[in-house]
Structures are given as structure tokens and as C-alpha cells.
Design a protein around this motif. Structure first.
Motif, short mmCIF file in Angstrom:
data_model
loop_
_atom_site.label_atom_id
_atom_site.label_comp_id
_atom_site.label_asym_id
_atom_site.label_seq_id
_atom_site.Cartn_x
_atom_site.Cartn_y
_atom_site.Cartn_z
N LEU A 28 0.83 -1.21 0.00
CA LEU A 28 0.00 0.00 0.00
C LEU A 28 0.86 1.26 0.00
CD1 LEU A 28 -2.82 -0.97 2.53
CD2 LEU A 28 -3.01 -0.76 0.06
N GLY A 29 1.94 1.23 0.79
CA GLY A 29 2.85 2.37 0.81
C GLY A 29 3.54 2.56 -0.52
N ALA A 30 3.93 1.45 -1.15
CA ALA A 30 4.57 1.53 -2.47
C ALA A 30 3.60 2.06 -3.51
CB ALA A 30 5.10 0.16 -2.88
N THR A 31 2.32 1.69 -3.40
CA THR A 31 1.31 2.19 -4.33
C THR A 31 1.16 3.70 -4.23
OG1 THR A 31 0.12 0.08 -4.15
CG2 THR A 31 -1.09 1.95 -5.07
N SER A 32 1.18 4.21 -3.00
CA SER A 32 1.07 5.66 -2.83
C SER A 32 2.27 6.39 -3.41
CB SER A 32 0.93 6.00 -1.34
OG SER A 32 2.14 5.70 -0.64
N MET A 33 3.45 5.77 -3.33
CA MET A 33 4.65 6.41 -3.88
C MET A 33 4.71 6.29 -5.40
SD MET A 33 5.94 7.76 -1.31
CE MET A 33 7.33 8.43 -2.20
N LEU A 34 3.95 5.35 -5.96
CA LEU A 34 3.97 5.15 -7.41
C LEU A 34 3.43 6.39 -8.13
CD1 LEU A 34 4.72 2.68 -9.23
CD2 LEU A 34 2.27 2.27 -9.44
N TYR A 35 2.42 7.02 -7.53
CA TYR A 35 1.82 8.20 -8.15
C TYR A 35 2.65 9.46 -7.91
CZ TYR A 35 -2.19 5.09 -8.51
OH TYR A 35 -3.00 4.03 -8.81
N ARG A 36 3.65 9.35 -7.04
CA ARG A 36 4.53 10.50 -6.77
C ARG A 36 5.95 10.23 -7.21
NH1 ARG A 36 3.39 11.58 -0.55
NH2 ARG A 36 3.06 9.32 -0.53
N ALA A 37 6.11 9.30 -8.13
CA ALA A 37 7.47 8.89 -8.54
C ALA A 37 8.24 10.06 -9.16
CB ALA A 37 7.39 7.72 -9.52
N GLN A 38 7.55 10.87 -9.96
CA GLN A 38 8.24 11.98 -10.63
C GLN A 38 8.70 13.05 -9.64
OE1 GLN A 38 9.00 11.80 -13.75
NE2 GLN A 38 7.76 9.98 -14.25
N LYS A 39 7.99 13.19 -8.52
CA LYS A 39 8.33 14.19 -7.52
C LYS A 39 9.23 13.64 -6.41
CE LYS A 39 3.93 16.56 -8.22
NZ LYS A 39 2.69 17.05 -7.57
N TRP A 40 9.51 12.35 -6.46
CA TRP A 40 10.31 11.71 -5.42
C TRP A 40 11.79 11.88 -5.79
CZ3 TRP A 40 10.12 5.81 -3.97
CH2 TRP A 40 10.85 5.60 -2.79
N GLU A 41 12.39 12.92 -5.30
CA GLU A 41 13.78 13.23 -5.64
C GLU A 41 14.73 12.44 -4.75
OE1 GLU A 41 14.19 17.41 -5.30
OE2 GLU A 41 12.82 17.87 -6.95
N SER A 42 15.05 11.25 -5.18
CA SER A 42 15.96 10.37 -4.44
C SER A 42 16.46 9.29 -5.38
CB SER A 42 15.24 9.74 -3.24
OG SER A 42 14.24 8.84 -3.69
N ALA A 43 17.41 8.52 -4.89
CA ALA A 43 17.94 7.41 -5.70
C ALA A 43 16.84 6.39 -5.97
CB ALA A 43 19.12 6.77 -4.99
N ALA A 44 16.01 6.11 -4.94
CA ALA A 44 14.92 5.15 -5.13
C ALA A 44 13.87 5.71 -6.09
CB ALA A 44 14.28 4.81 -3.77
N GLY A 45 13.63 7.04 -6.05
CA GLY A 45 12.67 7.64 -6.97
C GLY A 45 13.13 7.56 -8.41
N ALA A 46 14.43 7.80 -8.64
CA ALA A 46 14.96 7.68 -10.00
C ALA A 46 14.89 6.24 -10.49
CB ALA A 46 16.40 8.18 -10.02
N TRP A 47 15.18 5.30 -9.59
CA TRP A 47 15.09 3.87 -9.95
C TRP A 47 13.66 3.50 -10.31
CZ3 TRP A 47 12.15 0.29 -7.24
CH2 TRP A 47 12.32 -1.04 -7.61
N LEU A 48 12.68 4.02 -9.56
CA LEU A 48 11.28 3.71 -9.82
C LEU A 48 10.83 4.29 -11.16
CD1 LEU A 48 8.62 2.52 -8.88
CD2 LEU A 48 8.19 4.62 -7.60
N CYS A 49 11.26 5.49 -11.48
CA CYS A 49 10.88 6.10 -12.76
C CYS A 49 11.41 5.29 -13.94
CB CYS A 49 11.39 7.53 -12.83
SG CYS A 49 10.57 8.68 -11.70
N LYS A 50 12.63 4.81 -13.84
CA LYS A 50 13.19 3.99 -14.91
C LYS A 50 12.46 2.65 -15.02
CE LYS A 50 17.86 5.96 -14.65
NZ LYS A 50 19.29 5.68 -14.37
N LEU A 51 12.06 2.12 -13.86
CA LEU A 51 11.34 0.84 -13.87
C LEU A 51 9.97 0.99 -14.53
CD1 LEU A 51 11.34 -2.13 -12.95
CD2 LEU A 51 10.33 -1.36 -10.79
N LEU A 52 9.31 2.10 -14.29
CA LEU A 52 7.98 2.33 -14.87
C LEU A 52 8.02 2.48 -16.38
CD1 LEU A 52 6.44 4.76 -12.22
CD2 LEU A 52 5.71 2.43 -12.72
N GLU A 53 9.17 2.82 -16.92
CA GLU A 53 9.30 2.97 -18.37
C GLU A 53 9.28 1.63 -19.08
OE1 GLU A 53 12.87 5.12 -18.95
OE2 GLU A 53 12.09 7.03 -18.18
N ARG A 54 9.61 0.56 -18.39
CA ARG A 54 9.69 -0.75 -19.05
C ARG A 54 8.85 -1.84 -18.38
NH1 ARG A 54 13.86 -3.31 -16.05
NH2 ARG A 54 14.98 -1.84 -14.70
#
Length: 368
Positions: free
Chosen positions: A304-330
Motif C-alpha cells: 500500500l505504501g509503495a502504491t502511494s509512492m507510485l503516483y509521486r514517482a516523478q516528484k520523489w527526488e531520491s535514488a529510489a525515486g529515480a530507480w522507480l521512474c526507470k522501472l515504470l518505463e519498461r
């Protein structure tokens, strides 16, 4: 009438059996205890694995029985009441271990399932080199977990009540947009409608009152959970991780009594069931869906926590946020959510084992 030779021999044999039983008890090294509501089955072995004890105990006899035995290792299956009995037997001076049920199941004889067989299987499983055990929770930890289990139950009842109220109103053509805050609007429609039968209006009022009581109870429980999260050092450390709130942090601290029991972050994620199933053979690796083993509540809260962060991936300025954005591309969003939950589990292990706080740059620092 005098004693016959056979009677004397029989009494002598009974005396020798009692003496041999007492001698056997002195050499017992491991006892597998199969627990239930009223009947308990004990299976004792020596260092070589030979059976020296096989006894059925009543609920009231357990404390006295282990109080008379010499110190040994007592192994129980981890279940709802196992932590209580582990504390009782530990107070009697024994070394108590809790073993996961899935480790005992392979040692149960097929077609011979009973309490005695289960107790013997516990002894065999505990003697296995790869055996792992569950830490024993104290009363304070179990009390804290009771808050979480009660909250989880009330949340389910709340969802059922809301769905029932909406479905009932929809049958009479009354609907409102999605959201719990809209239920008051729905009740207003029901009250002002002149075409509704009085029985339906009474039923809807009953459901809405039940909804209000559940909301108050959940808010009260969550207030206690937030208080614990603010007071506990490890919980405050977990609150620094995006996607982890007070409820999740408190639940993890109460459930994971010893993070050192997990050698690596992957072991902790595997314990939570956030790693893929394997169906590999002949050198070919085949991975499937996640195993969903271990603590279900923690896994659900992390997802549930990961789901909430999924919609804020672009605004999540961190190493994990950058990793999540790249993962969502593929990868699709649902798969990315579970992958992020796995990463959160690994971050939690790192913070708890190293006593550090989360830093967005990807490098943690020790707390002051």
C-alpha cells in the motif's frame, strides 16, 4: 492372603520401569511439544535422537510437568498460543524454541497424522542443520500487536458496512460519488426522500450508525499506534522512509523482534514473501509470482505504501525515486509496485540492522 511369586515379580518390574523412566528423564536433551487448546503431546529424545519420553498432558499439567524436569531444549510450533506457552516453559528454566510450521510439515509421516506424530516431527525438524526459529514475543509486544490486529479487523468491517450501505441505497436509485466523506450526503438523500419505505430508512440509519462507531474505534486505535511510533526509536527511524507511515512502522517494530535473525536484506524480503517463486531445473531459471509467505500484514502495508509512492514517482527526488521512474518505463505499474515494496523491505533491514536513518541520496547516516 499372601503375595504370590508372580505378584512380587510384577511389582518389581513396575518399580524398575518407574526407575528407568526417571533415569530416562534425566538424559532428555530435546522435547517436541505439540500444543492445542486442552491436550498437549510431549515427545522427548536424547542427544542421539532416541525416544525417551512420550506423554500426553492436560492444560493444567504443563507448568508442573516442565517444572520437575531437568533443563533441556523444548521446541514448539509457532502459532497463536505458542508465545504464551513458550514464556511459561521458559520460566520453568528450559531453553525454549519456536519453529515455523512449514519446517515441521515435511517430517510428518504421511497417513499417520496425530498429536504424537506431530510432536515427534517437531523434534526431527529442530535437529535439522537448516532449522531456523522464531523469536519469542513478550507480553508488551503481543499487546501492541493486538492493537494492529484489532484495527485490521475493524477496517474490514468498515469496508463491509460502507459497501452494504451503498448497495442498499443503490437498489432504490440513490447513489453518491466514491469516498467515505460522501456517506453523509447519501444519508441526507435517504432521509429527505419521501418515496422510501420506512423499513429501508431504518436499516440505512442502523448501518450509518455502525459506520460512525467503527470510524471512532479505528481513530482511537490509530492514535495509540501513532503514540507508540513516536516513542519507539526504531519506529522513528523507519518513519524517515517515504511510503512508510506510523501504522507500518509500529507494526514492523512489534513483529520483527530481532532483525539480526535475517542475515541479509534479501532474507528479510523473502521472509515477507516479496521475492519471486522459483521453478528452476536443468540450469534454466524460471521465476514466477511472489511467494506471499511470512507476515501478511507487513507485506500488505508495504504494498500500500509503495502504491502511494507510485503516483509521486516523478516528484520523489531520491535514488529510489529515480530507480522507480526507470522501472515504470519498461514494466507495468502493478509489477513496479511490488518491486518497490521489495526495495522498501531491503531499506528497512538496512536501517534497523545498522541503526541509521534514510537519506534520499541513497546513502544512510547514523542517527545522532
Amino acid at each position: 492372603m499372601g503375595w504370590t511369586a508372580s505378584m512380587r515379580h510384577q511389582c518389581a518390574m513396575m518399580g524398575s520401569e518407574d526407575h528407568s523412566e526417571e533415569t530416562a528423564r534425566m538424559t532428555i536433551t530435546t522435547i517436541g511439544l505439540d500444543i492445542a487448546k486442552s491436550v498437549f503431546q510431549a515427545h522427548g529424545t536424547d542427544a542421539s535422537g532416541k525416544r525417551l519420553l512420550k506423554r500426553k498432558l492436560g492444560r493444567s499439567e504443563v507448568a508442573a510437568f516442565f517444572g520437575k524436569l531437568e533443563r533441556c531444549r523444548v521446541v514448539l510450533e509457532a502459532c497463536g498460543t505458542s508465545h504464551h506457552w513458550a514464556r511459561v516453559i521458559r520460566d520453568a528454566g528450559h531453553d525454549v524454541k519456536l519453529i515455523p510450521p512449514e519446517m515441521v510439515k515435511p517430517f510428518v509421516k504421511r497417513g499417520k497424522k496425530n498429536d504424537a506424530v506431530d510432536a515427534a516431527a517437531i523434534c526431527l525438524a529442530a535437529a535439522h542443520p537448516d532449522a531456523r526459529f522464531v523469536p519469542i514475543k513478550d507480553e508488551e509486544q503481543q499487546s501492541l500487536l493486538s492493537l494492529h490486529s484489532t484495527r485490521s479487523l475493524l477496517v474490514k468491517q468498515l469496508t463491509m458496512t460502507i459497501n452494504a450501505l451503498r448497495a442498499l441505497a443503490a437498489e432504490f436509485g440513490l447513489i453518491v460519488p466514491v469516498g467515505n466523506c460522501r456517506l453523509s450526503e447519501l444519508m441526507t438523500k435517504i432521509e429527505v426522500s419521501t418515496e422510501l419505505p420506512s423499513t429501508m430508512r431504518q436499516t440505512a440509519t442502523l448501518l450509518f450508525e455502525q459506520y460512525s462507531r467503527l470510524v471512532e474505534s479505528i481513530e482511537s486505535l490509530e492514535a495509540q499506534i501513532r503514540t507508540h511510533a513516536k516513542q519507539d526509536e526504531d519506529a522513528r527511524r523507519l518513519l524517515t522512509v517515504p511510503g512508510i507511515g506510523p501504522v507500518t512502522a509500529s507494526l514492523i517494530v512489534a513483529s520483527v523482534t530481532d532483525i539480526g535473525a535475517f542475515d541479509t536484506a534479501r532474507h528479510f524480503a523473502a521472509w515477507l514473501g516479496l521475492v519471486p517463486r522459483q521453478h528452476s531445473s536443468g540450469g534454466k531459471t524460471r521465476l514466477g509470482r511472489i511467494t506471499k509467505t511470512g507476515n501478511r500484514e507487513i507485506r500488505k502495508m508495504l504494498v500500500l505504501g509503495a502504491t502511494s509512492m507510485l503516483y509521486r514517482a516523478q516528484k520523489w527526488e531520491s535514488a529510489a525515486g529515480a530507480w522507480l521512474c526507470k522501472l515504470l518505463e519498461r514494466r507495468p505499474g502493478r509489477l513496479a509496485t511490488v518491486a518497490l515494496a521489495n526495495k522498501l523491505a531491503r531499506i528497512i533491514w538496512a536501517l534497523l540492522s545498522r541503526k541509521e536513518i534514510y537519506r534520499p541520496a541513497g546513502r544512510s547516516v547514523a542517527t545522532a
